[in-house]
Write an enzyme that holds these catalytic residues in place. Structure first.
Site, PDB file in Angstrom:
ATOM      1  N   SER A  45     -23.495   4.563  30.084  1.00 27.51           N
ATOM      2  CA  SER A  45     -24.048   4.772  28.748  1.00 27.51           C
ATOM      3  C   SER A  45     -24.604   3.497  28.126  1.00 27.51           C
ATOM      4  CB  SER A  45     -22.979   5.375  27.824  1.00 27.51           C
ATOM      5  OG  SER A  45     -21.848   4.533  27.739  1.00 27.51           O
ATOM      6  N   THR A  67     -21.874   9.747  33.016  1.00 27.92           N
ATOM      7  CA  THR A  67     -21.418   9.956  31.645  1.00 27.92           C
ATOM      8  C   THR A  67     -21.482  11.433  31.297  1.00 27.92           C
ATOM      9  OG1 THR A  67     -23.672   9.670  30.800  1.00 27.92           O
ATOM     10  CG2 THR A  67     -22.281   7.702  30.891  1.00 27.92           C
ATOM     11  N   ASP A 147     -16.626  23.690  15.826  1.00 27.89           N
ATOM     12  CA  ASP A 147     -17.815  23.405  16.629  1.00 27.89           C
ATOM     13  C   ASP A 147     -18.853  24.469  16.306  1.00 27.89           C
ATOM     14  OD1 ASP A 147     -19.780  23.084  18.653  1.00 27.89           O
ATOM     15  OD2 ASP A 147     -18.310  22.043  19.903  1.00 27.89           O
ATOM     16  N   ARG A 209     -18.156   8.805  19.577  1.00 34.49           N
ATOM     17  CA  ARG A 209     -19.160   7.780  19.326  1.00 34.49           C
ATOM     18  C   ARG A 209     -18.817   7.078  18.015  1.00 34.49           C
ATOM     19  NH1 ARG A 209     -20.056   8.268  23.893  1.00 34.49           N
ATOM     20  NH2 ARG A 209     -22.035   8.688  24.982  1.00 34.49           N
ATOM     21  N   ASP A 233     -11.288   4.153  19.410  1.00 33.79           N
ATOM     22  CA  ASP A 233     -11.716   3.722  20.739  1.00 33.79           C
ATOM     23  C   ASP A 233     -13.205   3.398  20.744  1.00 33.79           C
ATOM     24  OD1 ASP A 233     -11.380   3.411  23.670  1.00 33.79           O
ATOM     25  OD2 ASP A 233     -12.694   5.164  23.745  1.00 33.79           O
ATOM     26  N   GLU A 238     -21.308  -1.288  18.732  1.00 37.12           N
ATOM     27  CA  GLU A 238     -20.838  -1.755  20.043  1.00 37.12           C
ATOM     28  C   GLU A 238     -21.987  -2.469  20.769  1.00 37.12           C
ATOM     29  OE1 GLU A 238     -19.146   1.344  22.455  1.00 37.12           O
ATOM     30  OE2 GLU A 238     -17.884   2.098  20.836  1.00 37.12           O
ATOM     31  N   HIS A 255     -13.724   1.392  23.853  1.00 39.19           N
ATOM     32  CA  HIS A 255     -14.481   2.524  24.412  1.00 39.19           C
ATOM     33  C   HIS A 255     -14.048   2.798  25.848  1.00 39.19           C
ATOM     34  CE1 HIS A 255     -18.617   4.737  24.052  1.00 39.19           C
ATOM     35  NE2 HIS A 255     -17.720   5.471  24.705  1.00 39.19           N
ATOM     36  N   GLY A 258     -12.107   7.305  28.274  1.00 41.34           N
ATOM     37  CA  GLY A 258     -12.435   8.040  29.492  1.00 41.34           C
ATOM     38  C   GLY A 258     -12.277   7.240  30.764  1.00 41.34           C
ATOM     39  N   TYR A 259     -11.708   6.052  30.657  1.00 42.60           N
ATOM     40  CA  TYR A 259     -11.643   5.143  31.802  1.00 42.60           C
ATOM     41  C   TYR A 259     -10.401   5.345  32.652  1.00 42.60           C
ATOM     42  CZ  TYR A 259     -15.602   2.001  30.979  1.00 42.60           C
ATOM     43  OH  TYR A 259     -16.850   1.465  30.872  1.00 42.60           O
TER      44      TYR A 259
END
Length: 376
Positions: A45, A67, A147, A209, A233, A238, A255, A258-259
């Site tokens: 990203s 991503t 949503d 985000r 996070d 950034e 960030h 998701g790592y």
């Protein structure tokens, strides 16, 4: 075939090494000259993929982004060029869901305020929001989903309005893409007015985000509301978060929600599968071949874990406090944000940890959380 790839993308060599020449690059500083001869471009990203980057390249066949989101890629431009694009939706959803769940357990322990009994509102019910809901529901937590896009598309799940969610939720976890215009704009979805309107003692977690929350407004609100507890996070600006905001977060990370090793491997593997499909060749490598064994063989349980014991099990897999400490020490240093992401240790998902239980109580909830080997 020349394959230009972000140097921070894992497992590229074992997956793509047989397909062509691999050329690793810094994804954030990638230049048109570095990609002008590429047949394949693999990014994350941090790379903006657009005409400015690719106009000098006349041979690119495939762009892959490891991503979920695609806001960093000019899809319309790729289409006009006939360049095939693929991303990896859902590749890190489990990792993000577990990160958010662990953050809630950590907050519960820090403030002696049990997670059970609280209502969690999830804004954005896509892959990562759904994964977060899965963890929470496995643990018996009431979840509210907001949503409007999925609701309009006919998703059969129960949804509530954002206003209802803000009124009823004790915890809010954000999982929306960044949308800068239109009816469902998410840019600064949480502006100063909305932040000030949050109910007392709310926990707010952002794993999507940074600019979904107006960070300058968040600083102002936190100066007035100590009851608002934050886990951040992602950050506006950034890789240069506002330094004034960091002390206001209970947990702060660069960030990396998701790592997980599984998530990162899954993202690269999904691109490998798509490229093999494009080339009309068999995908001979398997995801399970890539992952190392976890350093804890198994944990034997004499009794099913309560909330505090569950946090201890979660910490065997991932201790959020460690990343928070590193972040506070490094974020203000030159290139600190990106260095932390690049050097992030190999966090695992719950599935890496096997649990052995021989009692008579119901154990499905542990399996539903993702732990492996649970049985009687």
């Amino acid at each position: 075939m020349k394959i230009v790839v972000d140097e921070n993308m894992p497992y590229v060599e074992p997956l793509f090494g047989d397909l062509g020449e691999i050329i690793p690059v810094n994804g954030r500083t990638l230049t048109p000259e570095q990609v002008q001869d590429a047949d394949v471009l693999l990014v994350r990203s941090v790379t903006r993929v657009n005409a400015a980057l690719l106009e000098a390249n006349q041979k690119l066949k495939f762009v892959g982004s490891a991503t979920i989101g695609t806001d960093h890629v000019d899809l319309a431009y790729l289409a006009t060029r006939g360049i095939v694009f693929s991303n990896a939706p859902g590749c890190n959803a489990t990792a993000v869901g577990e990160f958010a769940f662990i953050a809630m357990l950590e907050l519960a322990a820090r403030f002696n305020s049990p997670l059970r009994g609280k209502v969690v509102g999830i804004v954005g019910a896509g892959n990562t929001g759904s994964a977060t809901a899965k963890c929470l529901e496995a643990f018996g937590i009431k979840v509210l989903l907001n949503d409007p896009i999925k609701e309009a598309e006919g998703d059969p799940r129960d949804f509530v309005s954002l206003e209802t969610l803000l009124q009823e939720a004790d915890i809010i976890s954000l999982h929306v893409p960044i949308t800068r215009t239109g009816e469902h704009k998410t840019l600064h979805l949480f502006d100063e007015a909305r932040l000030m309107s949050l109910k007392a003692n709310i926990w707010l977690i952002n794993c999507c985000r940074g600019d979904v929350i107006d960070n300058q407004a968040l600083i102002k609100v936190k100066q007035q509301r100590d009851d608002l507890k934050l886990v951040l996070d992602v950050w506006e600006g950034e890789p240069n978060p506002m330094p004034e905001l960091v002390p206001f977060a209970e947990f702060a990370t660069p960030h990396i929600a998701g790592y997980s090793l599984e998530g990162k491997a899954r993202g690269t593997f999904m691109l490998y599968q798509k490229l093999c499909e494009l080339l009309a060749i068999p995908a001979t490598k398997g995801l399970s071949d890539l992952l190392p064994r976890f350093n804890i063989k198994a944990v034997e349980l004499e009794q099913l874990p309560d909330e505090k014991a569950l946090l201890q099990l979660a910490r065997f897999v991932y201790d959020l406090r460690d990343d928070d400490a590193v972040f506070r020490n490094c974020f203000a240093k030159e290139n600190g944000f990106d260095i932390m992401r690049k050097n992030h240790k190999h966090r695992r998902e719950f599935s890496a940890l096997a649990l052995a239980y021989r009692g008579q109580s119901e154990v499905d909830w542990l399996s539903n959380l993702g732990f492996s080997g649970v049985g009687r």
